[in-house]
Structures are given as structure tokens and as C-alpha cells.
Design a protein around this motif. Structure first.
Motif, short mmCIF file in Angstrom:
data_model
loop_
_atom_site.label_atom_id
_atom_site.label_comp_id
_atom_site.label_asym_id
_atom_site.label_seq_id
_atom_site.Cartn_x
_atom_site.Cartn_y
_atom_site.Cartn_z
N HIS A 39 0.83 -1.20 0.00
CA HIS A 39 0.00 0.00 0.00
C HIS A 39 0.87 1.26 0.00
O HIS A 39 0.52 2.26 -0.63
N GLU A 40 1.99 1.19 0.71
CA GLU A 40 2.89 2.34 0.73
C GLU A 40 3.44 2.64 -0.66
O GLU A 40 3.56 3.80 -1.06
N MET A 41 3.76 1.60 -1.41
CA MET A 41 4.27 1.78 -2.77
C MET A 41 3.24 2.51 -3.64
O MET A 41 3.60 3.28 -4.53
N GLU A 42 1.96 2.26 -3.36
CA GLU A 42 0.87 2.89 -4.12
C GLU A 42 0.44 4.22 -3.48
O GLU A 42 -0.53 4.83 -3.93
N ARG A 43 1.16 4.64 -2.42
CA ARG A 43 0.84 5.87 -1.70
C ARG A 43 -0.58 5.85 -1.14
O ARG A 43 -1.27 6.86 -1.07
N GLN A 44 -1.01 4.66 -0.73
CA GLN A 44 -2.32 4.50 -0.10
C GLN A 44 -2.10 4.48 1.42
O GLN A 44 -2.04 3.44 2.06
N TRP A 45 -1.94 5.67 1.98
CA TRP A 45 -1.47 5.78 3.36
C TRP A 45 -2.43 5.23 4.40
O TRP A 45 -1.98 4.53 5.32
N PRO A 46 -3.74 5.50 4.35
CA PRO A 46 -4.62 4.92 5.38
C PRO A 46 -4.60 3.40 5.37
O PRO A 46 -4.56 2.76 6.43
N GLU A 47 -4.61 2.79 4.16
CA GLU A 47 -4.58 1.33 4.07
C GLU A 47 -3.25 0.79 4.59
O GLU A 47 -3.21 -0.26 5.27
N ALA A 48 -2.15 1.48 4.30
CA ALA A 48 -0.84 1.05 4.79
C ALA A 48 -0.78 1.10 6.31
O ALA A 48 -0.26 0.18 6.96
N ALA A 65 9.38 -3.64 18.38
CA ALA A 65 10.15 -2.41 18.15
C ALA A 65 10.16 -2.03 16.67
O ALA A 65 9.90 -0.89 16.30
N LEU A 66 10.43 -3.03 15.83
CA LEU A 66 10.49 -2.78 14.39
C LEU A 66 9.14 -2.34 13.85
O LEU A 66 9.03 -1.33 13.14
N LEU A 67 8.08 -3.09 14.20
CA LEU A 67 6.76 -2.78 13.66
C LEU A 67 6.23 -1.45 14.19
O LEU A 67 5.59 -0.69 13.46
N SER A 68 6.51 -1.15 15.45
CA SER A 68 6.08 0.14 16.00
C SER A 68 6.79 1.29 15.31
O SER A 68 6.18 2.34 15.02
N ARG A 69 8.07 1.10 15.03
CA ARG A 69 8.82 2.14 14.31
C ARG A 69 8.28 2.33 12.90
O ARG A 69 8.11 3.46 12.42
N GLU A 70 7.95 1.23 12.24
CA GLU A 70 7.39 1.31 10.89
C GLU A 70 6.01 1.97 10.92
O GLU A 70 5.66 2.74 10.02
N LEU A 71 5.23 1.67 11.96
CA LEU A 71 3.91 2.29 12.08
C LEU A 71 4.03 3.80 12.25
O LEU A 71 3.29 4.56 11.62
N ARG A 72 4.97 4.25 13.07
CA ARG A 72 5.17 5.69 13.25
C ARG A 72 5.62 6.34 11.95
O ARG A 72 5.18 7.46 11.62
N ARG A 73 6.46 5.64 11.21
CA ARG A 73 6.94 6.19 9.94
C ARG A 73 5.79 6.36 8.95
O ARG A 73 5.66 7.42 8.30
N ILE A 74 4.95 5.35 8.82
CA ILE A 74 3.83 5.41 7.89
C ILE A 74 2.81 6.46 8.34
O ILE A 74 2.24 7.18 7.52
N ALA A 75 2.59 6.56 9.66
CA ALA A 75 1.66 7.57 10.17
C ALA A 75 2.16 8.98 9.84
O ALA A 75 1.37 9.87 9.50
N ALA A 76 3.48 9.17 9.92
CA ALA A 76 4.05 10.48 9.58
C ALA A 76 3.87 10.78 8.10
O ALA A 76 3.57 11.91 7.70
N LEU A 77 4.06 9.76 7.26
CA LEU A 77 3.86 9.94 5.81
C LEU A 77 2.40 10.25 5.50
O LEU A 77 2.10 11.07 4.63
N GLU A 78 1.49 9.57 6.22
CA GLU A 78 0.06 9.83 6.01
C GLU A 78 -0.29 11.27 6.39
O GLU A 78 -1.02 11.95 5.67
N LYS A 79 0.27 11.74 7.51
CA LYS A 79 0.00 13.12 7.94
C LYS A 79 0.56 14.12 6.93
O LYS A 79 -0.09 15.12 6.60
N ARG A 80 1.76 13.84 6.42
CA ARG A 80 2.34 14.75 5.43
C ARG A 80 1.50 14.79 4.16
O ARG A 80 1.30 15.85 3.57
N ALA A 81 0.99 13.62 3.75
CA ALA A 81 0.13 13.58 2.57
C ALA A 81 -1.15 14.37 2.80
O ALA A 81 -1.62 15.09 1.90
N ASP A 82 -1.73 14.26 4.00
CA ASP A 82 -2.93 15.03 4.32
C ASP A 82 -2.64 16.53 4.30
O ASP A 82 -3.44 17.33 3.80
N ASP A 83 -1.48 16.90 4.87
CA ASP A 83 -1.10 18.32 4.88
C ASP A 83 -0.89 18.83 3.46
O ASP A 83 -1.29 19.96 3.12
N ASP A 84 -0.25 18.01 2.62
CA ASP A 84 -0.02 18.42 1.22
C ASP A 84 -1.34 18.59 0.48
O ASP A 84 -1.50 19.51 -0.33
#
Length: 221
Positions: A39-48, A65-84
Motif C-alpha cells: 500500500h505504501e508503494m501505491e501511496r495508499q497511506w490509510p490502508e498502509a 520495536a520494528l513494527l512500531s517504528r514502521e507504524l510511526r513512519r507510515i503515520a508520519a507519511l500519512e499526515k504529510r500527505a494530508d497536509d499536502d
């Protein structure tokens, strides 16, 4: 002896079932993790984000630890996409207002009400003529405006900071590309009234740099 053997066999069976369940959870977690990346590759942030949350939920002890870090990263990308997306809506609104201004003209101070020391000589001369004769006149300032914009844009700098100012990016305008830009500006005068009409398409050369600092204080450019 038979009782002990039965209890041992039951205990071993429970261990095997637990291990099998653990393997099953791990497999499901990997499936959800891969879905999140797809989903991230398709820039589908909520689904990712939801897929990553599911990966953590099905196997919370797998790699938290790994999955939580990845979740924070995707959440940040989703927020940036919403802001854009929100900024794009605002930009469309600004462009629509600018189009109306270009069509209607921007009112300027009446001749003699503001200092014209910095204005082109032709504007001051035409203002006096129009005020005296009372007819409509249009003066083209496209060439002057192109030079003025080129001078003002050169060296313009913008810095954007993120993540609590630990990361920053800087853009510096090197200059206007006159052969690729279109600058049309004119002033219409009638009596004491003046209005500016403009249509600008600016292509600029710029350089960018970024500084990334880790939470420990290190940095790079």
C-alpha cells in the motif's frame, strides 16, 4: 507410570499447539506487513497504516520495536500527505483569486496620492496625461516587470523545518529563467484611477540542501 506418561504427552501437545499458534501469528504478521509495504508503494497511506496496525495486533510479541517504528513512519507519511492535500486546496483557492484579480485588475493609488519615485518614468508621465485628458490609456510594463522580478527573486531563500527542528531543508533561488518564463504586466489609466493587470508564468533555477540530525545530536548534509 501410565498417568505420568499421559500428563507428559498432554504437556508436550500443549507446547506444540502453542508453538504452532506462534508460527501462525508470525506468518499472519508478515502477510500484513507486506500488505502495508504494498500500500505504501501505491501511496495508499490509510490502508498502509491499518495493515501495519494489523501486523502488530496479530503478533504483538514478534518484533514490536520494528513494527512500531514502521507504524510511526507510515503515520508520519500519512499526515504529510494530508497536509499536502490541504495545502493543494488552499493553493487552488489562491490561484482562483489571483485569476479574478488578473481579469479585474488591481487598483493602484490615484495619481499624486502616493510617491512615484520608485515607479517607472513612463507610468508617472502617463498618469499625469490620463488625469489631464480624461481618456483610457494602457501602458505595457512587461519588460520592466521581468527585470524587476529577476532582481527580486535572485538569492531568495526558504528554509523548512521538521521533526522538532532536527531536520531542515533549504531552497535558494539562483535566478529567473527568462527564456522559459512569461511576464505580462500593464497598467490601465483613466482620470485619477489606475489598475494593474498581470499574468505571470515564472520558471526559476534553484538549489536545495538538507540537514538531518539524529536524536543523539549527530548530523549530516
Amino acid at each position: 507410570a501410565e498417568k505420568e506418561a499421559a500428563e507428559k504427552a498432554a504437556a508436550e501437545k500443549k507446547v506444540e499447539e502453542k508453538e504452532a499458534a506462534g508460527v501462525g501469528c508470525a506468518v499472519l504478521s508478515k502477510v500484513q506487513y507486506r500488505k502495508a509495504l504494498a500500500h505504501e508503494m501505491e501511496r495508499q497511506w490509510p490502508e498502509a497504516r491499518r495493515a501495519m496496525e494489523a501486523a502488530i495486533a496479530v503478533d504483538p510479541e514478534g518484533a514490536p520495536a520494528l513494527l512500531s517504528r514502521e507504524l510511526r513512519r507510515i503515520a508520519a507519511l500519512e499526515k504529510r500527505a494530508d497536509d499536502d492535500a490541504a495545502e493543494a486546496v488552499l493553493q487552488r483557492d489562491r490561484e482562483a483569486r489571483a485569476a479574478k484579480l488578473r481579469a479585474a485588475g488591481v487598483s493602484l493609488p490615484a495619481a499624486g496620492q502616493a510617491s512615484e519615485a520608485a515607479a517607472p518614468t513612463a507610468l508617472a508621465r502617463s498618469s499625469r496625461a490620463a488625469a489631464t485628458r480624461g481618456y483610457l490609456r494602457e501602458v505595457d510594463f512587461s519588460h520592466w516587470a521581468a527585470g524587476w522580478l529577476a532582481e527580486r527573486l535572485r538569492g531568495l531563500t526558504h528554509t523548512e523545518r521538521h521533526a522538532g527542528e532536527s531536520h531542515c531543508a533549504t531552497l535558494v533561488v539562483k535566478g529567473l529563467q527568462p527564456s522559459q518564463s512569461e511576464v505580462h504586466a500593464s497598467v490601465k489609466l483613466k482620470g485619477e484611477a489606475r489598475a494593474l493587470f498581470y499574468d505571470l508564468t515564472l520558471v526559476i533555477a534553484w538549489e536545495g540542501s538538507a540537514v538531518l540530525r539524529s536524536r543523539g545530536g549527530g548530523g549530516g548534509g
